[in-house]
Design a protein around this motif. Structure first.
Motif, mmCIF file in Angstrom:
data_model
loop_
_atom_site.group_PDB
_atom_site.id
_atom_site.type_symbol
_atom_site.label_atom_id
_atom_site.label_comp_id
_atom_site.label_asym_id
_atom_site.label_seq_id
_atom_site.Cartn_x
_atom_site.Cartn_y
_atom_site.Cartn_z
ATOM 1 N N ALA A 1 0.813 -1.221 0.000
ATOM 2 C CA ALA A 1 0.000 0.000 0.000
ATOM 3 C C ALA A 1 0.842 1.265 0.000
ATOM 4 O O ALA A 1 0.406 2.294 -0.525
ATOM 5 N N THR A 2 2.014 1.232 0.622
ATOM 6 C CA THR A 2 2.988 2.337 0.697
ATOM 7 C C THR A 2 2.496 3.528 1.532
ATOM 8 O O THR A 2 3.268 4.132 2.251
ATOM 9 N N PRO B 1 -3.659 3.764 4.306
ATOM 10 C CA PRO B 1 -4.241 3.345 3.024
ATOM 11 C C PRO B 1 -5.734 3.050 3.118
ATOM 12 O O PRO B 1 -6.252 2.695 4.176
ATOM 13 N N ARG B 2 -6.398 3.224 1.976
ATOM 14 C CA ARG B 2 -7.796 2.810 1.843
ATOM 15 C C ARG B 2 -7.783 1.415 1.216
ATOM 16 O O ARG B 2 -7.368 1.243 0.063
ATOM 17 N N ILE B 3 -8.238 0.433 1.983
ATOM 18 C CA ILE B 3 -8.130 -0.970 1.588
ATOM 19 C C ILE B 3 -9.515 -1.534 1.298
ATOM 20 O O ILE B 3 -10.395 -1.518 2.165
ATOM 21 N N GLY B 4 -9.701 -2.029 0.099
ATOM 22 C CA GLY B 4 -10.968 -2.634 -0.278
ATOM 23 C C GLY B 4 -10.991 -4.117 0.059
ATOM 24 O O GLY B 4 -10.014 -4.835 -0.162
ATOM 25 N N LEU C 1 -6.140 -8.151 11.683
ATOM 26 C CA LEU C 1 -5.489 -7.305 10.688
ATOM 27 C C LEU C 1 -5.822 -5.838 10.930
ATOM 28 O O LEU C 1 -4.948 -4.960 10.804
ATOM 29 N N LYS C 2 -7.062 -5.560 11.284
ATOM 30 C CA LYS C 2 -7.436 -4.171 11.591
ATOM 31 C C LYS C 2 -6.669 -3.649 12.804
ATOM 32 O O LYS C 2 -6.303 -2.472 12.861
ATOM 33 N N LYS D 1 -7.943 2.344 6.511
ATOM 34 C CA LYS D 1 -9.396 2.396 6.432
ATOM 35 C C LYS D 1 -9.858 1.261 5.529
ATOM 36 O O LYS D 1 -9.498 1.208 4.351
ATOM 37 N N PHE D 2 -10.646 0.337 6.091
ATOM 38 C CA PHE D 2 -11.122 -0.821 5.341
ATOM 39 C C PHE D 2 -12.475 -0.489 4.720
ATOM 40 O O PHE D 2 -13.410 -0.089 5.424
ATOM 41 N N MET D 3 -12.567 -0.667 3.416
ATOM 42 C CA MET D 3 -13.745 -0.264 2.649
ATOM 43 C C MET D 3 -14.416 -1.485 2.013
ATOM 44 O O MET D 3 -13.739 -2.363 1.462
#
Length: 400
Positions: free
Chosen positions: A121-122, A126-129, A145-146, A153-155
């Motif tokens: 993600a670098t 990161p916004r993670i889907g 993982l969260k 931010k998990f989306m």
């Protein structure tokens, strides 16, 4: 040797993976996914469904109970697998990197996966889907993982991959056609042994043997055979029941070619069919034809389902029907050949597109008495649904 050495030796032995499609096809699929990621402002996708991993990378395995994750960023793909899956991951997948983890220590998985997510993600936040509806993403892993990635931010990416997978390429349709030929041979073989006195699993054996002998890979669902009153109960299967004169025999098979399945349903009667069985059969075919006619590119999923509902009306108060007039099929793994969640149903107003492929599972059941099912796997065209399977839609009467 340890799993890292195992991976290195396999990579030396197989510098290029063995793939079902040309590399350009996988590139086009990834490009489509990445466009949707960019539109949704996602930095990374975490994919866990076996069918999705196979679709995007070629990765294939019969062990679908372990936790595997494909990380897709704007410029990299990383396949994160337990050590026992390094073999197929190296041999059969097209990714930038294969990372293994010790599968016998599940409590370490989240920590090791978090390392790979940070690398991919670098960004610090990161916004993670991900797909919260996927049964393949273990809730415990997600929670851990969260905790590991507390700034991420998990989306919910919803049906992002489903939409990409719905439209099939010519090469995918070719594999579906191969599956259809083998599936038909299996149904023919099963029909040939139906008689009074045979055991239901012997019918399944005849179909399975023929499909495996004709080149089917391991099936996403095993052959379904139900007889007599049990045919009127959805999702029952052969269980050692003897076929009696007057019984309905329902069969549903799906052979596999390169993980692609084109299923079919067919029904026979041992002896002369009653007037009501004939009526159910006629309605079943009318429903199937109505859905196929209405399922045109540019029309909605719901409009095709409503056409089916209209054809079903004459016996709607006597027949149980699932409510789904079609579901997507394509690349799939056990426990199901259903490939996504975009159903042809009255509450789905999404628009059909050319070369989407569906199985139309039209089975009408009179509870506790019998079930009549006939189906086709079809692709969507501008003028309606075109058969990929070529099923026999006649109600077979067997006097043996």
């Amino acid at each position: 040797m340890d799993y890292r050495t195992y991976r290195k030796r396999l990579q030396n032995q197989f510098p290029e993976p063995v793939l079902a499609f040309e590399p350009g096809e996988y590139e086009a699929r990834l490009a489509s996914v990445r466009r949707k990621m960019a539109k949704a402002d996602l930095d990374l996708l975490l994919l866990t469904e076996a069918g999705e991993l196979c679709y995007l990378t070629g990765y294939t395995t019969f062990e679908v109970s372990v936790q595997c994750v494909l990380l897709v960023s704007a410029d990299r793909t990383v396949l994160f697998v337990p050590a026992i899956e390094i073999g197929p991951a190296v041999y059969l997948s097209r990714v930038d990197e294969v990372i293994g983890y010790p599968w016998q220590a599940p409590e370490t998985v989240a920590r090791e996966l978090a390392v790979q997510v940070r690398r991919a993600a670098t960004k610090p936040a990161p916004r993670i889907g991900f797909n919260p509806w996927a049964g393949s993403f273990r809730p415990g892993l997600l929670v851990a993982l969260k905790n590991e990635l507390d700034t991420a931010k998990f989306m919910d990416f919803g049906t992002l991959i489903d939409r990409v997978r719905l439209v099939k390429s010519p090469a995918e349709i070719d594999y579906l056609a191969e599956s259809a030929t083998i599936t038909g041979a299996g149904l023919d073989a099963a029909a040939a042994v139906i008689r009074a006195g045979i055991i239901d699993h012997e019918i399944a054996q005849a179909g399975a043997s023929t499909m495996l002998g004709a080149g089917s890979e391991f099936m996403s669902m095993q052959p379904i055979v139900t007889t007599g009153a049990r045919s009127g109960i959805i999702h029952t299967n052969h269980a050692g029941y003897e076929v009696a004169r007057g019984d309905v025999v329902f069969t549903e098979f799906g052979a596999v070619r390169r993980r692609y399945t084109a299923p079919m349903m067919r029904t026979a009667v041992v002896g002369e069919a009653s007037a009501e069985i004939r009526e159910f059969h006629e309605t079943c075919i009318q429903v199937l034809e109505a859905v196929m006619s209405a399922a045109r590119a540019g029309s909605s999923f719901a409009s095709a389902a409503r056409a089916g509902e209209t054809a079903l009306e004459p016996i709607a108060d006597r027949a149980f029907f699932s409510g789904v007039f079609g579901y997507p099929v394509g690349v799939a793994f056990p426990p199901s050949w259903v490939a996504g969640s975009m159903f042809i149903a009255t509450d789905n107003e999404a628009i059909l597109e050319e070369n989407m492929v569906f199985h139309l599972p039209i089975c009408l059941r009179k509870p506790g008495e019998f079930g009549i099912g006939f189906s086709e796997t079809v692709r969507i065209t501008a003028t309606g649904a075109e058969r990929i399977t070529t099923n026999s839609l006649s109600l077979q009467e067997i006097f043996l």
